[in-house]
Design an enzyme around this catalytic site. Structure first.
Site, PDB file in Angstrom:
ATOM      1  N   SER A  68      -7.507  44.422   5.198  1.00  0.00           N
ATOM      2  CA  SER A  68      -8.298  45.643   5.399  1.00  0.00           C
ATOM      3  C   SER A  68      -7.664  46.488   6.500  1.00  0.00           C
ATOM      4  O   SER A  68      -6.550  46.983   6.322  1.00  0.00           O
ATOM      5  CB  SER A  68      -9.748  45.268   5.732  1.00  0.00           C
ATOM      6  OG  SER A  68     -10.557  46.419   5.819  1.00  0.00           O
ATOM      7  N   THR A  69      -8.330  46.634   7.637  1.00  0.00           N
ATOM      8  CA  THR A  69      -7.826  47.493   8.710  1.00  0.00           C
ATOM      9  C   THR A  69      -6.424  47.069   9.146  1.00  0.00           C
ATOM     10  O   THR A  69      -6.199  45.911   9.478  1.00  0.00           O
ATOM     11  CB  THR A  69      -8.763  47.422   9.922  1.00  0.00           C
ATOM     12  OG1 THR A  69     -10.110  47.613   9.492  1.00  0.00           O
ATOM     13  CG2 THR A  69      -8.381  48.466  10.954  1.00  0.00           C
ATOM     14  N   HIS A  94      -8.988  47.078   1.305  1.00  0.00           N
ATOM     15  CA  HIS A  94     -10.171  47.931   1.338  1.00  0.00           C
ATOM     16  C   HIS A  94      -9.772  49.387   1.546  1.00  0.00           C
ATOM     17  O   HIS A  94      -9.392  49.781   2.651  1.00  0.00           O
ATOM     18  CB  HIS A  94     -11.109  47.485   2.463  1.00  0.00           C
ATOM     19  CG  HIS A  94     -11.604  46.080   2.314  1.00  0.00           C
ATOM     20  ND1 HIS A  94     -11.955  45.299   3.381  1.00  0.00           N
ATOM     21  CD2 HIS A  94     -11.802  45.319   1.205  1.00  0.00           C
ATOM     22  CE1 HIS A  94     -12.360  44.117   2.952  1.00  0.00           C
ATOM     23  NE2 HIS A  94     -12.268  44.097   1.631  1.00  0.00           N
ATOM     24  N   MET A 130     -11.370  44.078   9.459  1.00  0.00           N
ATOM     25  CA  MET A 130     -12.709  43.898  10.009  1.00  0.00           C
ATOM     26  C   MET A 130     -13.569  43.082   9.054  1.00  0.00           C
ATOM     27  O   MET A 130     -13.360  43.077   7.852  1.00  0.00           O
ATOM     28  CB  MET A 130     -13.379  45.265  10.226  1.00  0.00           C
ATOM     29  CG  MET A 130     -12.820  46.064  11.379  1.00  0.00           C
ATOM     30  SD  MET A 130     -13.758  47.580  11.668  1.00  0.00           S
ATOM     31  CE  MET A 130     -13.151  48.612  10.345  1.00  0.00           C
ATOM     32  N   ASP A 182     -14.743  39.423   4.783  1.00  0.00           N
ATOM     33  CA  ASP A 182     -14.433  39.356   3.360  1.00  0.00           C
ATOM     34  C   ASP A 182     -13.252  38.416   3.141  1.00  0.00           C
ATOM     35  O   ASP A 182     -12.249  38.491   3.848  1.00  0.00           O
ATOM     36  CB  ASP A 182     -14.098  40.756   2.826  1.00  0.00           C
ATOM     37  CG  ASP A 182     -13.973  40.786   1.316  1.00  0.00           C
ATOM     38  OD1 ASP A 182     -14.649  39.973   0.643  1.00  0.00           O
ATOM     39  OD2 ASP A 182     -13.212  41.618   0.804  1.00  0.00           O
TER      40      ASP A 182
END
Length: 376
Positions: free
Chosen positions: A179-180, A206, A299, A302
């Site tokens: 993600s991030t 994401h 973050m 998940d």
């Protein structure tokens, strides 16, 4: 508490004004200055010494991309959060900016209906990211210790390594959650995988749809493996990299002698769509324990329950370490649950994937699907 020092770089005065107003309402954030293009930002940086830049990309004079290139030449480690437009062109430019080292991005909404809605959007989308990138908690989460109180040490995550004699199944597919900070991390890992990798790779990053499309194209240009966005049901072959489309889940299935990957509708999981847990669970059904799960910077948590399913089936899991993660949330949740075989720096992930997969073993043959094989 020392506040987060933010510098805003945007060519629209109204945007600079509302960003400043909203951020200054937070007790742990201070806007130390603004600039209307990259050149002005470079001139002000030595004097303002911000902790992080909040950066627009398309600006006259010197764009955000040009500013990032200059920062890279200077070997600057200053974190950058992008504030970019949700358009196809905006997505392509944003991906380039992320590959140049920007930590994360927030899309500029085309229309919010009111000033109040705009302020609320900034508060919900930008403020948490500023804190996460810099590893800060919100003021309400900070407990002030009593005089003489000694804080307990932060526990070291329990890493569950393979026990002596533990059966480790061969790897027939790799599933990745990120993600991030993901685009920059993926741009280091995926191009480092060899063109003869004998298994497919499935990735959940994401991002909105425009951005996943742009990311797949860019990774494909950088990599010896073919990288593509999953936009329809497709037959999977060894050595292919499939990226989940933004806004929908992605699942892997077996149909007769074929393995397929498909977009899938469904409610968000872990506040995410696509969600890594959806992909990981489907991969366990398809491949059993013949899986390697990889959880990278991001973050939230998940991918954690999906890694639990992989481990329960006899599969393998590796995660990115804290030091090289932009946000050590997703990999931390896996490591702290004792599900990781290894915790590795970003630079070590590609080599470990190759080591665990191997490069000479052929992928399974038609009629001998991995989900039907008994564990060794």
């Amino acid at each position: 508490m020392i506040p987060i020092r933010v510098m805003i770089v945007d060519d629209t005065s109204a945007v600079r004004r509302v960003l400043t107003q909203v951020l200054e309402e937070e007790s742990d954030i201070s806007v130390v200055g603004t600039a209307n293009n990259g050149l002005e930002a470079l001139e002000k940086l030595p004097r303002l010494t911000p902790d992080i830049l909040l950066l627009d990309i398309e600006m006259p004079g010197m764009s955000g991309l040009e500013l990032l290139r200059e920062l890279r030449k200077m070997q600057s480690t200053l974190p950058v959060l992008l504030f970019s437009s949700l358009t196809e062109r905006g997505a392509m430019v944003t991906i380039e900016a992320l590959l140049l080292g920007a930590r994360d991005y927030v899309t500029k909404p085309s229309m919010l209906g009111s000033a109040g809605a705009a302020r609320d959007y900034i508060r919900r989308q930008i403020v948490p990211r500023l804190r996460d990138i810099l590893g800060r908690t919100t003021p309400i989460d900070i407990a002030r210790p009593a005089a003489g109180h000694v804080a307990a040490p932060i526990p070291i995550p329990a890493i569950r390594l393979a026990a002596p004699g533990e059966t480790v199944l061969p790897v027939d597919a790799v599933v990745i959650a990120v993600s991030t900070g993901g685009p920059n991390a993926l741009s280091e890992v995926i191009p480092a995988l060899p063109g003869n990798l004998p298994v497919p790779v499935f990735i959940v990053q994401h991002m909105p749809a425009f951005f996943t499309q742009a990311l797949a194209r860019r990774l494909d240009q950088l990599s010896p493996l073919h990288v593509q966005e999953c936009t329809k049901a497709s037959v999977v072959n060894a050595g292919e990299v499939w990226l989940a489309q933004g806004g929908v889940h992605m699942v892997v299935e077996h149909h007769g002698d074929e393995t397929t990957v498909s977009p899938a509708e469904g409610e968000p999981e872990n506040f995410c769509r696509p969600a890594a847990d959806v992909l990981f669970r489907s991969a366990v059904v398809a491949f059993g324990g013949r899986l390697l799960g990889v959880v990278m910077t991001g973050m939230g948590n998940d991918g954690m329950s999906g890694c639990r399913a992989i481990r329960s089936a006899g599969g393998q899991v590796i995660v990115q370490d804290r030091e090289t993660s932009v946000v050590w949330g997703m990999p931390s949740s896996v490591a702290e649950a004792g599900l990781a075989h290894q915790v590795l720096p970003l630079s070590g992930l590609a080599g470990e994937i190759v080591r665990r997969v191997g490069t000479t073993r052929p992928w399974y043959t038609p009629g001998n699907a991995p989900h039907a094989e008994a564990p060794a």
